[in-house]
Structures are given as C-alpha cells and as structure tokens.
Design a protein around this motif. Sequence first.
Motif, PDB file in Angstrom:
ATOM      1  N   THR A 191       0.843  -1.200   0.000  1.00 22.67           N
ATOM      2  CA  THR A 191       0.000   0.000   0.000  1.00 22.67           C
ATOM      3  C   THR A 191       0.876   1.248   0.000  1.00 22.67           C
ATOM      4  O   THR A 191       2.101   1.167   0.068  1.00 22.67           O
ATOM      5  CB  THR A 191      -0.979  -0.021   1.206  1.00 22.67           C
ATOM      6  OG1 THR A 191      -2.000   0.963   0.997  1.00 22.67           O
ATOM      7  CG2 THR A 191      -0.281   0.220   2.534  1.00 22.67           C
ATOM      8  N   GLY A 192       0.229   2.398  -0.097  1.00 20.07           N
ATOM      9  CA  GLY A 192       0.940   3.678  -0.113  1.00 20.07           C
ATOM     10  C   GLY A 192      -0.055   4.765  -0.478  1.00 20.07           C
ATOM     11  O   GLY A 192      -1.103   4.477  -1.052  1.00 20.07           O
ATOM     12  N   LYS A 199       3.246   3.421  -5.896  1.00 19.24           N
ATOM     13  CA  LYS A 199       2.943   2.017  -5.621  1.00 19.24           C
ATOM     14  C   LYS A 199       2.895   1.180  -6.899  1.00 19.24           C
ATOM     15  O   LYS A 199       3.345   0.034  -6.917  1.00 19.24           O
ATOM     16  CB  LYS A 199       1.590   1.971  -4.900  1.00 19.24           C
ATOM     17  CG  LYS A 199       1.277   0.734  -4.163  1.00 19.24           C
ATOM     18  CD  LYS A 199       0.107   0.960  -3.224  1.00 19.24           C
ATOM     19  CE  LYS A 199      -1.018   1.776  -3.799  1.00 19.24           C
ATOM     20  NZ  LYS A 199      -1.621   1.253  -5.020  1.00 19.24           N
ATOM     21  N   ASP A 215      -1.974  -5.458  -4.083  1.00 16.53           N
ATOM     22  CA  ASP A 215      -1.814  -4.002  -4.190  1.00 16.53           C
ATOM     23  C   ASP A 215      -3.147  -3.374  -3.775  1.00 16.53           C
ATOM     24  O   ASP A 215      -4.123  -3.426  -4.517  1.00 16.53           O
ATOM     25  CB  ASP A 215      -1.452  -3.671  -5.642  1.00 16.53           C
ATOM     26  CG  ASP A 215      -1.251  -2.178  -5.878  1.00 16.53           C
ATOM     27  OD1 ASP A 215      -1.777  -1.362  -5.102  1.00 16.53           O
ATOM     28  OD2 ASP A 215      -0.579  -1.834  -6.864  1.00 16.53           O
ATOM     29  N   VAL A 248       4.790   1.888   0.467  1.00 17.66           N
ATOM     30  CA  VAL A 248       5.575   2.784  -0.391  1.00 17.66           C
ATOM     31  C   VAL A 248       5.313   4.194   0.122  1.00 17.66           C
ATOM     32  O   VAL A 248       4.168   4.643   0.193  1.00 17.66           O
ATOM     33  CB  VAL A 248       5.150   2.666  -1.870  1.00 17.66           C
ATOM     34  CG1 VAL A 248       6.059   3.524  -2.746  1.00 17.66           C
ATOM     35  CG2 VAL A 248       5.187   1.214  -2.331  1.00 17.66           C
TER      36      VAL A 248
END
Length: 201
Positions: free
Chosen positions: A7-8, A14, A111, A130
């Motif tokens: 994740t981010g 990402k 993701d 990220v």
Amino acid sequence: MLKVGLTGGIGAGKSEVSRLLVSYGAVLVDADKIAREVVEPGTPGLDAVVDAFGPGVLTADGRLDRPKLGALVFADDDKRATLNAIVHPLVRARSVELESAAGEEDIVVHDVPLLVESELTGLYDMIVVVDASPGTQLDRLVRLRGMAESEARSRMAAQATRERRTAAADVVIDNDGPLEKLEPQVRAVWEQLVERAAAEG
C-alpha cells in the motif's frame, strides 16, 4: 504461499513498485484493477452504484463516469462510505478468487490503496508501504496525472496519514527520490520476501 499487502498514499509510486515485484516473479492481485472490473457495464456492482448515486454517474455509453463519481465521493465522507460499502466486498471476493488460483510456492502481492484505512493488515503475512512526502505526492498528482491541486489535496486528505501508514508497515520503501533509487530498494525487499517465504514453506 506468502501473502503480502502493498500500500501507499496516492502518488507515492505504488504501481511502479508492483511492476518491479511482478518482474521479479510476484503474483499480483491489483485491487484498483479489480475495482474497475466489478463496476463494468452489466455487473451487479455498477447497478448498485447507480441505485446509490443515480444515473448521473454514467457516461453516455453507460459506463461509470469515474471523474464525476470521484468528485462526488471525495468531497463527502458519507458518500465515500456508501461507495466503499458497495465496491470493497466485491473487490475482496474477487481478490480471494485470484489468490486461490496462485501456487503454494508463490509470493502473492495484494496491491491495496486503502489497506490501512480499511483495517485489512491482519489479512497478510507482511505489509509493505511505499512512502513519499506529501509535497512529492502533490507534485506527481498535479504534474504527472494532470489533477487540479484542490482535487489532489482532497484525495490525499481522504487517505490515512503518512504516520498511520508507516506505523502499520513491516517494510517501508522510500520513493521520495528519482526512479533509479527505487529499483535497488524493491530488489532488496523482494529478496526479503523470498527468504521469508522459504522460511515459512
């Protein structure tokens, strides 16, 4: 099978990390891609979105008008919660299907943009975040994606704080700099994942 949650924040990069992990051998389950698939024309997901938000969220050819819906939900917490209640269970169900199709030896990378916000950390063996500074995120959204600054700021504000995200991480990838600094970090993380998968296998 090692299950990794990636994740981010929006604009953190990402997608680039996902792309690199796949190039090393990861099996990718992309929640954003699935979220688009579950509201394609003719799906129960799209019917439910139209029931909730009205036909004004459709384009002339009957597809979901993402910018219009985005403008609606990112400005209103209740509307965003309504949309999430429709889409998230559909995405989760499809993610489980895709994961179960992977092999026992595989490293499956999920993701998931809203992994921390949706409190899904417990579903994965490892969480990789990220990270980029808010200034970098804003610059990328405005310069690379062509978003208006106000929209970019509102999307960033709708997500978990940087501190909350990194606190949930087993591994943080710093993507505040240029792309060439990213690849060696992602390669090192992949090696960690391979070691962990071998140890658990």
